[in-house]
Design a protein around this motif. Structure first.
Motif, short mmCIF file in Angstrom:
data_model
loop_
_atom_site.label_atom_id
_atom_site.label_comp_id
_atom_site.label_asym_id
_atom_site.label_seq_id
_atom_site.Cartn_x
_atom_site.Cartn_y
_atom_site.Cartn_z
N LYS A 13 -1.39 1.75 11.29
CA LYS A 13 -1.99 1.22 10.07
C LYS A 13 -2.28 2.36 9.09
N LEU A 14 -2.19 2.03 7.81
CA LEU A 14 -2.32 3.05 6.78
C LEU A 14 -3.73 3.60 6.68
N ASP A 15 -4.73 2.84 7.10
CA ASP A 15 -6.11 3.33 7.04
C ASP A 15 -6.56 3.88 8.40
N TYR A 16 -5.62 4.45 9.16
CA TYR A 16 -5.93 5.03 10.47
C TYR A 16 -7.04 6.07 10.34
N ARG A 17 -8.06 5.93 11.15
CA ARG A 17 -9.20 6.85 11.10
C ARG A 17 -9.47 7.52 12.42
N SER A 59 0.80 -1.21 0.00
CA SER A 59 0.00 0.00 0.00
C SER A 59 0.84 1.27 0.00
N HIS A 60 2.12 1.19 0.39
CA HIS A 60 2.95 2.39 0.36
C HIS A 60 3.51 2.67 -1.02
N SER A 113 -1.97 1.48 15.65
CA SER A 113 -2.31 2.84 15.23
C SER A 113 -1.47 3.30 14.05
N ARG A 156 4.66 -0.19 11.14
CA ARG A 156 4.02 -1.35 10.50
C ARG A 156 4.99 -2.50 10.25
#
Length: 655
Positions: A556-560, A220-221, A554, A619
């Motif tokens: 993670k790339l989809d941190y919300r 994803s990066h 925390s 990560r």
């Protein structure tokens, strides 16, 4: 650490007498842990990967068996195996295939039967996640060296890249220090297609999937366009590599050896980090250096210094942290005050003073050749790679001791040189990275080798905040252009919810503490919107037990946004220090946090903590600093006492 029932955490402010008693117990415990020469160093624990690699390194080299050490490492690996059957990257974390493959290989190597229940569970988990072939690049390189997979399954990294000019887009000088030191000896190992000796003949084909899996989606990066380009380039290199001129290959290998040898760093090792150190040993071995050759021998010795051996367990650390531990503990002791604590801090600073790097122009000088050296490294010695975070923390401690202990000009020159070096490595965007300036060539994260997404060392909020704190503590004002640029950088980096990302500590609590201390030191109080939003965020995420906690997930790339996690001593201390920097010492949240620390203090005067709150690579790699739950809570409690007492003799400093 003791659990604190929610109903026992009082809203009432804790009595300063009880807080003082806790401070005394903790400071006395830390005084007992100070080394004879004045420094502190605490264990630095990672995941299963490095202990497993250590055993496999010995088998790679066919070294004499040390069955007792293997037994202890085996005990350690079995204990940290997760309920999911594999091994996590941090305490209580999810399954990680690369760590699990290495741990399984290590345990089988030391004699664990594949049919043993723990091995069967591990094998099932690995296969359920696609098998060993799905491991990361570094793991696949290890598997290739042991003959478990062909070298063509590993991204091609031509050793000739060491000969490329500095302006070339793919150049080791554009990568982070850790990537450089790990990669250069690895270039030689790959060029020679090195094969581990493996005298026990252990194989692990049973953890490979029975059929080749479909093409795996890009990480994803990675940017799809860049990734496609570099993957195509990798394919071309695989075709062309056998035809490289032999003279060019020899020249490249010689250049790699010269690079490693120049940076061997004595018994502290190449880059002072395990992967680089182990790769250097294997490189010398592959090139035929005998075991008693000085370069190979010192490289091998450096690895042994990372071992932690207890009565029934052992593991290998990724590196050691004496400068960081000593500087931070000195800050805590200066906050505590009193004759014994201040004398201990002074001894720690005396130990730190000669470790300042004043002669060697490290790799950082390629971009800043006119800057004089003056930084401190994280480890005992790492002359080519001092870092901005350690330097700022040491300089602030020395400056504070200079004022608080009346040391006159004792540290003036050290502070001046450290400041000069720090200022000289400010990046163009106003921030600071950890080791280099402007290490922002993000396209490099798309090369196949960089599947971990941690090839670079760009500026980050936490390191930048430390440098701002240092400059502000030394009297630099917001009117100075470099300070204005740094503060603007921090403003841009603040998240929508008011927090800051913590690159080197877990995570938004760490980054927010760092930034709030910097803004406070720069004279920005709770009336400033960025400070107010950050303080409100910390207050909002406090746990019912009065503490604060944040999980490594925390990153993670989809941190919300923040997700609740168990309270820890170190993260509670960071939150408290951040809130006090924001002027919230009288807020009920601070009282409850102090009470949480007081109630969870152990019988030995310190705090226990299994959770990992240190960052290596988000990560990918996390750290459990054994010192964090020792000195940070003490620091927070002492600061609370000092602020409540209005103690002008110990004002709020940059940290």
């Amino acid at each position: 650490m003791k659990d604190v029932p929610n109903d026992l955490v009082s809203e009432a402010e804790p009595g300063l007498g009880a807080v003082e008693a806790g401070i005394s117990r903790a400071s006395e415990a830390l005084l007992r842990q100070q080394r004879g020469d004045g420094h502190w160093v605490f264990e630095l624990e990672a995941d299963a990967t490095i202990p497993a690699e250590y055993v496999l390194l010995r088998q790679h080299l066919a070294e004499p068996d040390d069955l007792e050490l293997e037994r202890k490492i085996g005990n350690y690996l079995r204990r940290i195996q997760g309920d999911h059957g594999g091994w996590p990257l941090f305490h209580g974390g999810g399954f990680d295939i690369s760590a699990s493959v290495k741990a399984y290989f290590c345990l089988k190597m030391i004699g664990d039967s594949p049919d043993a229940p723990h091995m069967a569970r591990a094998r099932a988990a690995i296969l359920a996640h696609g098998g060993a072939g799905r491991a990361n690049v570094f793991t696949r390189i290890l598997l290739a060296m042991f003959g478990e997979i062909p070298w063509r399954r590993v991204p091609t990294i031509p050793v000739e890249m060491i000969l490329l000019p500095r302006w070339f887009p793919v150049h080791i000088g554009r990568m982070s220090y850790w990537a450089r030191t790990v990669l250069v000896p690895l270039l030689v190992l790959q060029a020679l297609r090195v094969r581990a000796r493996n005298p026990r003949g252990v194989r692990i084909q049973e953890i490979f999937a029975p059929r080749r899996l479909a093409w795996k989606r890009a990480r994803s990066h990675k940017h799809p366009g860049w990734a496609l380009f570099f993957n195509g380039l990798d394919g071309g290199l695989k075709v062309a590599e056998p035809f490289w001129p032999r003279t060019l290959r020899k020249q490249a290998i010689d250049r790699c050896v010269a690079f490693v040898t120049e940076r061997l760093n004595g018994e502290d090792g190449l880059g002072a980090i395990y992967p680089a150190m182990a790769n250097a040993v294997m490189m010398y071995d592959a090139l035929g250096y005998p075991e008693d050759h000085p370069d190979r021998a010192i490289a091998r010795h450096s690895v042994e210094k990372l071992l932690v051996i207890r009565e029934d367990e052992a593991y290998c650390q990724p590196c050691v942290s004496p400068v960081w531990d000593t500087a931070l503990t000195a800050h805590a002791m200066l906050e505590v005050g009193g004759e014994a604590a201040e004398a201990a801090a002074a001894r720690g600073l005396e130990w730190l003073k000669p470790l300042q790097e004043l002669e060697v122009k490290g790799d950082w000088a390629e971009l800043r050749p006119h800057v004089r050296p003056g930084g401190w490294a994280f480890q005992y010695r790492n002359a080519h790679y001092p870092d901005l975070d350690d330097t700022a923390v040491v300089v602030m401690a020395m400056d504070r001791a200079r004022d608080q202990l009346g040391l006159d000009a004792r540290y003036d020159e050290a502070i001046s040189r450290g400041t000069e070096w720090t200022v000289g490595l400010q990046s163009g965007d106003g921030g600071w990275g950890a080791f280099d300036a402007d290490n922002t060539h993000f396209y490099l994260n798309n090369i196949p080798f960089a599947d971990h997404g941690a090839l670079l060392d760009p500026p980050t909020a936490d390191v930048s905040a430390r440098c701002v704190s240092m400059l502000a503590q030394l009297g630099e004002t917001r009117e100075n252009p470099r300070m204005r640029a740094a503060l603007d950088y921090l403003e841009r980096e603040q998240e929508a919810d008011g927090s800051w990302f913590g690159r080197w500590g877990v995570n938004y609590i760490y980054g927010t503490w760092s930034a709030l201390c910097a803004l406070n030191a720069a004279g920005l109080d709770g009336t400033v919107p960025s400070v107010r939003r950050a303080a409100d965020w910390l207050i909002a995420i406090q746990n019912p037990d009065g503490g604060w906690g944040e999980d490594c997930q925390s990153y993670k790339l989809d941190y919300r946004g923040y997700e609740p996690a168990p309270s820890t001593a170190s993260q509670t201390a960071w939150a408290l220090l951040g809130l006090m920097a924001a002027g919230e010492v009288d807020h009920p949240a601070v009282a409850r946090g102090i009470e949480y620390l007081r109630l969870t203090q152990g019988e030995d005067g310190l705090w226990a903590q299994d959770h990992y709150t240190g960052g290596g690579f988000p990560r990918v790699f996390y750290l459990r600093y054994h010192g964090y739950p020792k000195f940070f809570p003490l620091w927070a409690m002492a600061r609370f006492r000092n602020l409540k007492q209005g103690n002008a003799a110990r004002p709020l400093h940059g940290m």
